[in-house]
Design a protein around this motif. Structure first.
Motif, mmCIF file in Angstrom:
data_model
loop_
_atom_site.group_PDB
_atom_site.id
_atom_site.type_symbol
_atom_site.label_atom_id
_atom_site.label_comp_id
_atom_site.label_asym_id
_atom_site.label_seq_id
_atom_site.Cartn_x
_atom_site.Cartn_y
_atom_site.Cartn_z
ATOM 1 N N TRP A 127 0.835 -1.175 0.011
ATOM 2 C CA TRP A 127 0.005 -0.020 -0.005
ATOM 3 C C TRP A 127 0.658 1.424 -0.045
ATOM 4 N N ARG A 128 0.530 2.259 -0.837
ATOM 5 C CA ARG A 128 1.447 3.487 -0.950
ATOM 6 C C ARG A 128 0.518 4.842 -0.540
ATOM 7 N N LEU A 129 1.227 5.616 -0.108
ATOM 8 C CA LEU A 129 0.641 6.887 0.449
ATOM 9 C C LEU A 129 1.739 7.972 -0.098
ATOM 10 N N ASP A 130 1.462 8.856 -1.017
ATOM 11 C CA ASP A 130 2.265 9.957 -1.433
ATOM 12 C C ASP A 130 1.444 11.166 -0.869
ATOM 13 N N VAL A 131 2.156 12.212 -0.258
ATOM 14 C CA VAL A 131 1.677 13.458 -0.253
ATOM 15 C C VAL A 131 2.635 14.600 -0.645
#
Length: 74
Positions: free
Chosen positions: A62-66
């Motif tokens: 799972w990837r989170l980019d901010v």
């Protein structure tokens, strides 16, 4: 895995975690959750005029980019 990138015009943060099975999150020592984490984070990022993306990154991660803009004060 956490990656950070600071540039003169913004800050980027990327987090990739392995996906656990649904049963793994219900046993002893499981981290309690309200189920509002991503929507709450997305709201805060938008208030800072940033961008957020979250979702699967392949079959097991799972990837989170901010991305947040940086404003330099004079």
């Amino acid at each position: 895995m956490i990656q950070r990138l600071a540039a003169p015009d913004g800050l980027s943060l990327s987090v990739v975690n392995p996906v656990r099975s649904a049963a793994a999150g219900k046993g002893p020592g499981a981290f309690p959750t309200s189920g509002h984490g991503l929507p709450g984070l997305a709201e805060r990022v938008r208030l800072l005029h940033g961008e957020i993306e979250a979702g699967p990154s392949g079959p097991q991660h799972w990837r989170l980019d901010v991305r947040l803009p940086v404003r330099l004060s004079a």
